[in-house]
Design a protein around this motif. Structure first.
Motif, PDB file in Angstrom:
ATOM      1  N   GLY A 135       0.826  -1.209   0.000  1.00  0.00           N
ATOM      2  CA  GLY A 135       0.000   0.000   0.000  1.00  0.00           C
ATOM      3  C   GLY A 135       0.852   1.247   0.000  1.00  0.00           C
ATOM      4  O   GLY A 135       2.078   1.185  -0.165  1.00  0.00           O
ATOM      5  N   GLY A 136       0.218   2.384   0.182  1.00  0.00           N
ATOM      6  CA  GLY A 136       0.934   3.654   0.150  1.00  0.00           C
ATOM      7  C   GLY A 136       1.778   3.869   1.394  1.00  0.00           C
ATOM      8  O   GLY A 136       1.379   3.535   2.508  1.00  0.00           O
ATOM      9  N   LEU A 155       8.200  -5.159   7.150  1.00  0.00           N
ATOM     10  CA  LEU A 155       8.843  -5.095   5.839  1.00  0.00           C
ATOM     11  C   LEU A 155       7.872  -4.470   4.844  1.00  0.00           C
ATOM     12  O   LEU A 155       6.810  -5.029   4.565  1.00  0.00           O
ATOM     13  CB  LEU A 155       9.242  -6.495   5.365  1.00  0.00           C
ATOM     14  N   TYR A 156       8.233  -3.295   4.328  1.00  0.00           N
ATOM     15  CA  TYR A 156       7.410  -2.671   3.289  1.00  0.00           C
ATOM     16  C   TYR A 156       7.751  -3.340   1.962  1.00  0.00           C
ATOM     17  O   TYR A 156       8.898  -3.312   1.508  1.00  0.00           O
ATOM     18  CB  TYR A 156       7.666  -1.171   3.208  1.00  0.00           C
ATOM     19  N   VAL A 157       6.743  -3.946   1.327  1.00  0.00           N
ATOM     20  CA  VAL A 157       6.985  -4.759   0.128  1.00  0.00           C
ATOM     21  C   VAL A 157       6.743  -3.965  -1.143  1.00  0.00           C
ATOM     22  O   VAL A 157       7.500  -4.079  -2.115  1.00  0.00           O
ATOM     23  CB  VAL A 157       6.091  -6.015   0.143  1.00  0.00           C
ATOM     24  N   GLY A 158       5.678  -3.143  -1.170  1.00  0.00           N
ATOM     25  CA  GLY A 158       5.369  -2.388  -2.387  1.00  0.00           C
ATOM     26  C   GLY A 158       3.926  -1.943  -2.396  1.00  0.00           C
ATOM     27  O   GLY A 158       3.362  -1.586  -1.360  1.00  0.00           O
ATOM     28  N   ASP A 162       0.774  -6.277  -2.425  1.00  0.00           N
ATOM     29  CA  ASP A 162       2.086  -6.924  -2.458  1.00  0.00           C
ATOM     30  C   ASP A 162       2.451  -7.576  -1.126  1.00  0.00           C
ATOM     31  O   ASP A 162       3.137  -8.604  -1.094  1.00  0.00           O
ATOM     32  CB  ASP A 162       3.166  -5.916  -2.854  1.00  0.00           C
ATOM     33  N   GLY A 163       2.008  -6.991  -0.014  1.00  0.00           N
ATOM     34  CA  GLY A 163       2.229  -7.644   1.270  1.00  0.00           C
ATOM     35  C   GLY A 163       1.521  -8.985   1.329  1.00  0.00           C
ATOM     36  O   GLY A 163       2.080  -9.983   1.816  1.00  0.00           O
ATOM     37  N   MET A 164       0.294  -9.021   0.803  1.00  0.00           N
ATOM     38  CA  MET A 164      -0.473 -10.263   0.786  1.00  0.00           C
ATOM     39  C   MET A 164       0.162 -11.276  -0.150  1.00  0.00           C
ATOM     40  O   MET A 164       0.198 -12.477   0.144  1.00  0.00           O
ATOM     41  CB  MET A 164      -1.905  -9.958   0.340  1.00  0.00           C
ATOM     42  N   ARG A 165       0.687 -10.814  -1.267  1.00  0.00           N
ATOM     43  CA  ARG A 165       1.333 -11.750  -2.189  1.00  0.00           C
ATOM     44  C   ARG A 165       2.541 -12.415  -1.540  1.00  0.00           C
ATOM     45  O   ARG A 165       2.745 -13.625  -1.688  1.00  0.00           O
ATOM     46  CB  ARG A 165       1.744 -11.018  -3.472  1.00  0.00           C
ATOM     47  N   LEU A 166       3.331 -11.640  -0.814  1.00  0.00           N
ATOM     48  CA  LEU A 166       4.482 -12.229  -0.133  1.00  0.00           C
ATOM     49  C   LEU A 166       4.023 -13.209   0.933  1.00  0.00           C
ATOM     50  O   LEU A 166       4.618 -14.289   1.093  1.00  0.00           O
ATOM     51  CB  LEU A 166       5.356 -11.135   0.476  1.00  0.00           C
TER      52      LEU A 166
END
Length: 292
Positions: A135-136, A155-158, A162-166
């Motif tokens: 998210g933002g 961990l900021y993923v994108g 994207d956090g859910m994908r990881l």
């Protein structure tokens, strides 16, 4: 002080709520069944009658529900958080759901982040989760005081989803590992080796991961009650990972094999047991032998 609402008081949501209360965070809770909310009220939480009421004055609205259908109902259904318009606070989705649903939520309210939570209820209760955020960055900054209380790693993923994908990748890895260990133990037993000896050898080796050591204790005694992570939820997450792979044109044969085994376990009635109960199907002797 930042105010928080927690919607969904299962293993993870309940642990998070207790952690926030320990840190004197003003907390409003909602749960579909009343029992978990009443227990938290005794610790100082305010209990809301509806999801909308719980979220009304919260700076951070943390949602921890079993699946996409439950999340959609609580957020978009009658008396849902977003039924009458955007939320004022940051909507932090800690449910493991499809990134597609997160995009739907973003269209209904401007501040949405996804929190991929790695850990169990004890980790949540003790503030030891690993949290993967999508998210933002500005929305994360608003929610960061809350996230820091429940996490030992953020961990900021994108971007959104994207956090859910990881998280889906990590859960897929766990599902494959536990099934592989169960199959190795079953193979050992089939040739006359003691199950505990096999599991001890695996967990003491360089091949083992911490989660394998944790789940091996369940496999050793065939005990899957009081689940850390329900098997049906692992099946759901493997299915979401397979759907992401379909979008990318990936085969991922191990993920799909693990998905099929977990789905079979759910059909056998093991869905509400711990995910290590996949051993019951993974170690079965085939169509003629049936389950042990």
């Amino acid at each position: 002080m930042i105010s928080v609402s927690v919607l969904g008081l299962g293993v993870m949501g309940g642990g998070i709520a207790r952690r926030l209360l320990d840190r004197d965070v003003p907390l409003t809770v909602w749960n579909r069944s009343a029992g978990p909310a009443r227990a938290l009220a005794e610790l100082g939480a305010t209990v809301a009658r509806t999801p909308a009421q719980a979220a009304r004055h919260a700076d951070v609205i943390l949602v921890s529900l079993a699946d996409g259908a439950a999340t959609e109902q609580v957020l978009l259904g009658p008396d849902g958080v977003l039924a009458d318009g955007p939320a004022d606070g940051v909507l932090a989705s800690a449910s493991t759901i499809s990134p597609d649903l997160l995009r739907v939520l973003r269209r209904r309210t401007p501040s949405v982040i996804d929190l991929g939570l790695l850990g169990n209820g004890t980790h949540a209760r003790n503030g030891e989760l690993r949290v993967y955020v999508g998210g933002g960055r500005e929305d994360l900054a608003r929610a960061r005081p809350v996230v820091d209380i429940i996490a030992k790693q953020v961990l900021y993923v994108g971007g959104l989803g994207d956090g859910m994908r990881l998280k889906l990748l990590m859960n897929s890895l766990m599902g494959i590992q536990v099934q592989a260990m169960a199959e190795a133990a079953a193979l050992g037993e089939s040739v006359g080796l003691d199950r505990r000896v096999v599991l001890d050898a695996i967990t003491a080796s360089g091949f083992a991961t911490p989660v394998m050591g944790f789940k091996a204790r369940r496999l050793a005694v065939d005990h899957y009650e009081q689940p850390d992570f329900r098997l049906r939820l692992m099946a759901k997450d493997l299915g979401l990972a397979a759907a992401e792979a379909d979008r990318s044109g990936l085969r991922l044969p191990l993920v799909r094999t693990a998905l099929a085994t977990h789905q079979e376990s759910v059909r056998h009635g093991d869905g509400d047991l711990d995910c290590a109960a996949v051993a019951r199907v993974a170690s079965s002797r085939g169509a003629k032998g049936g389950r042990p």
